[in-house]
Design an enzyme around this catalytic site. Structure first.
Site, mmCIF file in Angstrom:
data_model
loop_
_atom_site.group_PDB
_atom_site.id
_atom_site.type_symbol
_atom_site.label_atom_id
_atom_site.label_comp_id
_atom_site.label_asym_id
_atom_site.label_seq_id
_atom_site.Cartn_x
_atom_site.Cartn_y
_atom_site.Cartn_z
ATOM 1 N N GLU A 175 51.952 36.892 34.802
ATOM 2 C CA GLU A 175 52.105 35.817 35.781
ATOM 3 C C GLU A 175 53.516 35.703 36.352
ATOM 4 O O GLU A 175 54.142 34.649 36.317
ATOM 5 C CB GLU A 175 51.678 34.486 35.162
ATOM 6 N N ASN A 218 49.459 41.430 34.240
ATOM 7 C CA ASN A 218 48.329 40.498 34.195
ATOM 8 C C ASN A 218 48.636 39.250 35.016
ATOM 9 O O ASN A 218 49.742 38.706 34.934
ATOM 10 C CB ASN A 218 48.073 40.115 32.734
ATOM 11 N N HIS A 254 39.373 33.417 36.360
ATOM 12 C CA HIS A 254 38.868 32.096 36.003
ATOM 13 C C HIS A 254 38.227 31.500 37.259
ATOM 14 O O HIS A 254 38.917 31.234 38.242
ATOM 15 C CB HIS A 254 40.004 31.186 35.538
ATOM 16 N N GLU A 283 40.472 37.640 31.316
ATOM 17 C CA GLU A 283 40.323 36.268 30.810
ATOM 18 C C GLU A 283 39.129 35.570 31.455
ATOM 19 O O GLU A 283 39.190 34.390 31.814
ATOM 20 C CB GLU A 283 41.605 35.463 31.068
ATOM 21 N N ASP A 285 36.165 33.494 32.629
ATOM 22 C CA ASP A 285 35.241 32.390 32.365
ATOM 23 C C ASP A 285 34.827 31.794 33.705
ATOM 24 O O ASP A 285 35.551 31.874 34.697
ATOM 25 C CB ASP A 285 35.804 31.336 31.402
#
Length: 461
Positions: A175, A218, A254, A283, A285
């Site tokens: 990030e 990432n 996400h 990651e 979801d």
């Protein structure tokens, strides 16, 4: 801050109490494919395609989950992890504040617990994360330029060498770009004091520390083509052109109703892959439920399968009850570890089938009504082993509010916070020969409704 068009802050961004953020026999040709993707073929049988990890492995990919060390002692958590996934990512246990709270003093106990658990079961491990602006111990921000450079490189080296040979991919830098339309770098101790070159330096240090590990950048809100993903794309293109070591790019992915899976998701993954790097969904979801959630999960998996260099998918958690989204339902297993429609969509898209079941781990649960009175009725659930013996089973019973279960027998129950979902496990009747059955019973107080309970799928081991 997150812009109205962006997703909820990813797990790393949410300020919360520390809540630290699974097999198949394959042909030799497939084993070679898996090895090239950083995944090892796992022993088992073709029936293992009834699990997420098994089905993904048959496609030459891994399917992992973020894991918290403090939940590994919870039997259904560990059982679901062990059965379904073939890669894990420590949620918080490898971050800087967990591994080097005091400068030069390294603590790996919780991370080691996860790595040892994974290795003992043939799972791979992703490393998360080495250099990141958040979850830094306070001493880092107070360092001058020379000290910060030394501390960053030492941290990368010490952590990676501790796990050398045990990690298939590392999130080296996490990030580093701002949200919004500028594509600018994010302010951080590293950016502010070391400048734009800190990312390159981190990757070069990481390559020296463990030459065999895949090195990833990432980030989140980079799932479609936008200013932020363009900035990351330009970084990766520059690194590849100049020989800076970078092997993969992680897309956190996400999603929710305000920020759904973008229509150019697959095209975006493909353009990064065309630069000569692997892409990983790191990651995943998706907030929601039912068919809409299932369709979105299926779209993500299809996109990964369509991009040859998409080497794997990690969902950010095992069960909804431990998700970083409080009160949300973004994962593949609900709070009682029952498979959701989204699970079935993922498994089917991967080419697996829920009709099989791993040997020694298949069972069915069937309901029948027994005695009934004006104010209550008895229910009976019969658990039947599949074609192999089992040693344990679990299922759920969901009653309609305001019904309540007032008594049970031949099982060990537990309830969710609503009191409407009962998870039933054996009470001395867990071991069943192939095709054998046992049963448990319960009394439901009607409280005005005689609706039959819903019985969840049976999970066995």
């Amino acid at each position: 801050m997150v812009t109205p068009t962006s997703i909820d802050p990813p797990p790393e961004h949410r300020h919360r109490p520390r809540r630290p953020r699974t097999r198949t026999a394959l042909a030799l040709g497939m084993a070679g494919l898996l090895a090239s993707a950083g995944v090892t073929a796992l022993a088992g049988t073709a029936e293992a395609a009834s699990t997420l990890g098994g089905a993904a492995a048959e496609k030459g990919r891994y399917f992992g989950a973020a894991v918290a060390a403090n939940h590994l002692g919870e039997a259904p958590y560990a059982s679901t992890l062990n059965t379904e996934f073939n890669s894990v990512t420590p949620e918080n246990e490898m971050k800087w504040d967990a591994t080097e709270r005091t400068r030069g003093t390294f603590t790996f106990g919780s991370a080691d617990q996860i790595v040892n658990h994974a290795q003992s079961r043939g799972m791979k491990v992703r490393g998360h994360t080495l250099v990141w602006h958040s979850q830094l111990p306070g001493w880092v921000a107070g360092l001058g330029t020379a000290d910060l450079r030394s501390a960053m490189n030492n941290h990368i080296t010490q952590v990676m060498q501790h796990y050398k040979g045990k990690i298939h991919s590392w999130d080296v830098v996490n990030e580093a770009f701002q949200d919004g339309g500028s594509g600018a770098r994010r302010s951080s101790p590293f950016q502010d004091k070391l400048g734009d070159g800190f990312i390159e330096e981190a990757f070069r240090t990481a390559r020296a520390a463990d030459p065999a590990a895949k090195l990833c950048y990432n980030d989140y809100n980079t799932d479609g083509v936008n200013a932020k993903s363009n900035a990351v794309y330009n970084l990766v293109r520059d690194f590849k052109a100049r020989g800076v070591p970078i092997d993969c790019v992680g897309f956190q992915s996400h999603f929710n109703s305000a920020s759904p899976v973008p229509s150019d998701y697959q095209a975006n993954l493909q353009r990064f892959a065309a630069l000569g790097v692997d892409v990983q969904i790191t990651e995943l979801d998706i907030e929601g439920s039912g068919t809409a959630q299932a369709n979105s999960y299926g779209n993500v998996v299809r996109a990964c399968l369509a991009v040859s260099r998409c080497t794997g998918i990690t969902v950010w958690g095992v069960t909804d009850k431990y998700s970083w989204r409080p009160g949300g339902t973004p994962l593949l297993f609900d709070g009682n570890y029952t498979k959701k429609p989204a699970y079935n969509a993922v498994l089917t898209t991967l080419g697996g089938s829920s009709g099989g079941g791993t040997p020694g781990a298949a069972c069915t649960a069937t309901y029948s009504k027994a005695e009934e009175w004006s104010d209550r009725f008895n229910g009976k659930v019969t658990i039947t082993a599949g074609s192999s013996a089992i040693s344990n089973w679990t299922t759920t019973v969901t009653v309609t509010n305001p019904q309540k279960v007032s008594a049970t027998w031949n099982g060990s129950p537990s309830w969710d916070s609503s009191g409407n979902v009962m998870t039933m496990r054996p009470n001395g009747n867990g071991s069943l020969a192939a095709g054998a059955s046992t049963s448990f019973g319960f009394t439901v107080m009607k409280n005005g409704t005689a609706t039959a309970p819903v019985i969840g799928s049976c999970t066995a081991s």
